[in-house]
Design a protein around this motif. Structure first.
Motif, mmCIF file in Angstrom:
data_model
loop_
_atom_site.group_PDB
_atom_site.id
_atom_site.type_symbol
_atom_site.label_atom_id
_atom_site.label_comp_id
_atom_site.label_asym_id
_atom_site.label_seq_id
_atom_site.Cartn_x
_atom_site.Cartn_y
_atom_site.Cartn_z
ATOM 1 N N GLN A 15 -12.654 4.930 -2.695
ATOM 2 C CA GLN A 15 -12.073 5.719 -1.611
ATOM 3 C C GLN A 15 -12.994 6.890 -1.244
ATOM 4 O O GLN A 15 -13.833 7.320 -2.020
ATOM 5 C CB GLN A 15 -10.702 6.234 -2.019
ATOM 6 N N GLY A 67 -7.759 2.979 -8.843
ATOM 7 C CA GLY A 67 -8.055 3.353 -7.465
ATOM 8 C C GLY A 67 -9.550 3.387 -7.276
ATOM 9 O O GLY A 67 -10.242 4.151 -7.956
ATOM 10 N N ARG A 99 -0.343 1.114 -7.013
ATOM 11 C CA ARG A 99 -0.560 -0.211 -7.614
ATOM 12 C C ARG A 99 0.257 -0.354 -8.896
ATOM 13 O O ARG A 99 0.847 -1.411 -9.151
ATOM 14 C CB ARG A 99 -2.050 -0.428 -7.897
ATOM 15 N N ILE A 131 -3.541 5.713 -4.627
ATOM 16 C CA ILE A 131 -3.579 4.249 -4.572
ATOM 17 C C ILE A 131 -3.401 3.652 -5.964
ATOM 18 O O ILE A 131 -2.682 2.659 -6.145
ATOM 19 C CB ILE A 131 -4.894 3.774 -3.924
ATOM 20 N N ALA A 132 -4.041 4.248 -6.969
ATOM 21 C CA ALA A 132 -3.890 3.749 -8.328
ATOM 22 C C ALA A 132 -2.443 3.827 -8.785
ATOM 23 O O ALA A 132 -1.925 2.917 -9.443
ATOM 24 C CB ALA A 132 -4.792 4.537 -9.284
ATOM 25 N N SER A 166 -7.687 7.998 -4.090
ATOM 26 C CA SER A 166 -7.874 7.092 -5.231
ATOM 27 C C SER A 166 -6.734 7.256 -6.226
ATOM 28 O O SER A 166 -6.200 6.268 -6.755
ATOM 29 C CB SER A 166 -9.215 7.365 -5.915
#
Length: 530
Positions: A448, A445, A461, A457-458, A454
């Protein structure tokens, strides 16, 4: 400030009757001197340069023949003389200058070819303080500056390519144009400026002065680019006199010309992969927009590449791939299945090069080595009206640097994973969160505005690409100001967290980790990357 004298304007065309040549790098010297002699130009020279010209059977005067003064002080004093600088600086069409020349027996010097003592090369070779000082040229820059100031009448050359340009014009027309002389003068001042910049930077470093009152930056043009970060921006690429191994020194074996963004991203990729010592095994980093989208180690290079790609194959499309060891055919075969902009490695074997040759647009760079991530150095960033300078981020942690702050201590495997993840986080744009396990990034991430996003988002993914975060380590490049980012990471499945610590909210974060049975360590080191 001196007022500009009312000199006559120089003519567009100027003849060359006398040339003064004094060079350290004698590449092409004899050939050029022969052309000048054939054109009827009188040659004047110094020391070893004069000996080389004379050794080719050419008539050449020693500088002392003009000055009637011997070289002295181990060659430190030889051209610093009114006869030399009067011949360079005299405005030929100004009556008082012509009278002064006649009164003092000063003859005009119409062409100067001087390349300087190899100061930069001496520093790069590790010369000691005294040797570096002896390789600071004094007379050379003085002659170059004098000749450049008087470009209305004098040609000044600081490298063989400049002189070859002058020779071509002399052979074609018998004279030189004012436009060429102005261009040469501009190049000459740039050369003395970069030379002085190298000296001042070296001196400051030798004295341990990390913030000198004045700082100069000099570089040599490597490439003029089609455009910059965006098509409406112009751009060019320069190399320092003593560069780190990397994109600035790389040999491009094939592919299209590198763009501004290619160079920026390739540098980010290679600096990251340099964190992984080749002696410890293969490692691969895949970069997109200066952020890692996958980093991994492996038993083989192809395994390291495949594990790095698995972290985010979508973002890897059109990215940059950096390797810490030689590119082999097996790895090349796998890489070429993906659209890739640049591959950079210390070396590449013949079979890998042959495979890449079938993909003409892919840039393949070899560097001959890796930059030292612990080496001292500086980085620069422009701001409106100035620039920022800082020492290179050489943070490198070991297990001994970690402080356990939770009730549960991490296992040895978790410590390895945390150190790996924190190493990657150092190269991720802030705010940064990295999940990793067993020498492989699982989710990144980057960039951000808050750390919780972050972490989220990480994790998203990782889920997108079927990577399980259970039992992973989570690295944050700066402290968690609140428990929310850590809770997000714990909910994603991580069991160990590494972060700098130092927040006023540290205890709340530690309590949240303990409630979830996490192991957490503080590094005491922040690795922001903006």
């Amino acid at each position: 400030m001196p007022a500009a004298p009312d000199f006559p304007k120089p003519a567009d065309r100027a003849s060359v009757k006398r040339a003064l040549i004094s060079v350290s790098d004698k590449t092409g010297l004899v050939e050029a001197a022969k052309v000048l002699a054939e054109l009827g130009v009188e040659l004047v020279s110094t020391g070893g340069t004069r000996a080389a010209i004379a050794g080719a059977g050419l008539a050449v005067k020693d500088i002392s023949d003009l000055t009637n003064f011997p070289e002295m002080m181990d060659g430190r004093v030889k051209t610093l003389h009114p006869i030399v600088h009067g011949g360079l600086l005299s405005v030929r069409d100004a009556p008082d200058h012509a009278k002064a020349m006649a009164d003092h027996g000063i003859g005009g010097i119409d062409l100067v070819y001087v390349n300087l003592y190899p100061f930069e090369a001496t520093v790069a070779a590790g010369g000691d303080f005294e040797t570096c000082v002896e390789n600071i040229d004094i007379g050379g820059p003085a002659m170059i500056r004098s000749a450049a100031k008087n470009h209305g009448y004098v040609c000044v050359c600081t490298e063989i390519a400049d002189l070859e340009e002058v020779l071509a014009e002399l052979k074609a027309t018998g004279t030189t144009s004012l436009a060429l002389r102005k261009s040469l003068a501009a190049r000459a001042y740039a050369r003395t400026a970069t030379y002085d910049a190298a000296i001042s930077a070296w001196f400051a470093a030798a004295l341990g002065d990390i913030a000198p009152k004045r700082r100069a930056i000099g570089g040599e043009l490597v490439q003029t680019m089609r455009y910059g970060e965006n098509p409406h921006q112009s751009a060019s690429f320069y190399r320092f006199a003593d560069p780190r191994p990397g994109v600035a020194t790389a040999k491009q074996l094939q592919g299209k010309e590198l763009s501004y963004n290619n160079i920026n991203d390739t540098d980010a990729a290679f600096e990251l992969i340099a964190e992984f010592d080749p002696a410890n095994g293969p490692a691969c980093a895949i970069i997109k927009h200066a952020n890692p989208c996958g980093v991994a180690t492996g038993k083989t290079m192809v395994e390291a590449y495949e594990r790095a790609l698995a972290c985010d194959p979508t973002s890897a499309f059109g990215g940059i791939i950096a390797l810490n060891q030689k590119l082999d055919a097996a790895t090349a075969t796998e890489i070429l299945k993906l659209l890739t902009e640049v591959v950079i490695a210390p070396d590449a074997d013949a079979d890998a090069v042959a495979l890449f040759a079938k993909k003409k647009n892919v840039r393949l760079l070899t560097t001959g080595g890796l930059p030292d991530p612990l080496a001292a150095g500086t980085t620069f960033k422009s701001v409106s009206g100035g620039f920022l300078v800082q020492s290179r981020d050489d943070a490198r942690l070991t297990a001994a640097d970690l402080t356990v702050v939770t009730k549960r201590a991490p296992t040895e495997a978790e410590i390895r994973d945390m150190l790996f993840a924190f190493t990657i986080a150092k190269h991720v744009k802030s705010n940064a969160i990295v999940y990793a396990r067993a020498g492989q990034t699982l989710g990144v991430g980057a960039g951000q505005m808050n750390r919780k996003d972050s972490a989220r988002i990480a994790a998203l993914r990782a889920a997108d690409f079927g990577l399980d975060l259970k039992g992973s380590a989570c690295a944050s490049e700066a402290f968690f100001p609140f428990p929310d980012g850590l809770i997000q990471a714990a909910d994603a499945g991580c069991t160990a967290v590494i972060q700098p610590g130092g927040s006023i909210g540290d205890q709340k974060v530690i309590d949240a980790a303990d409630e979830r049975g996490l192991a957490m360590v503080f590094t005491g080191v922040r690795v922001f990357r903006h």
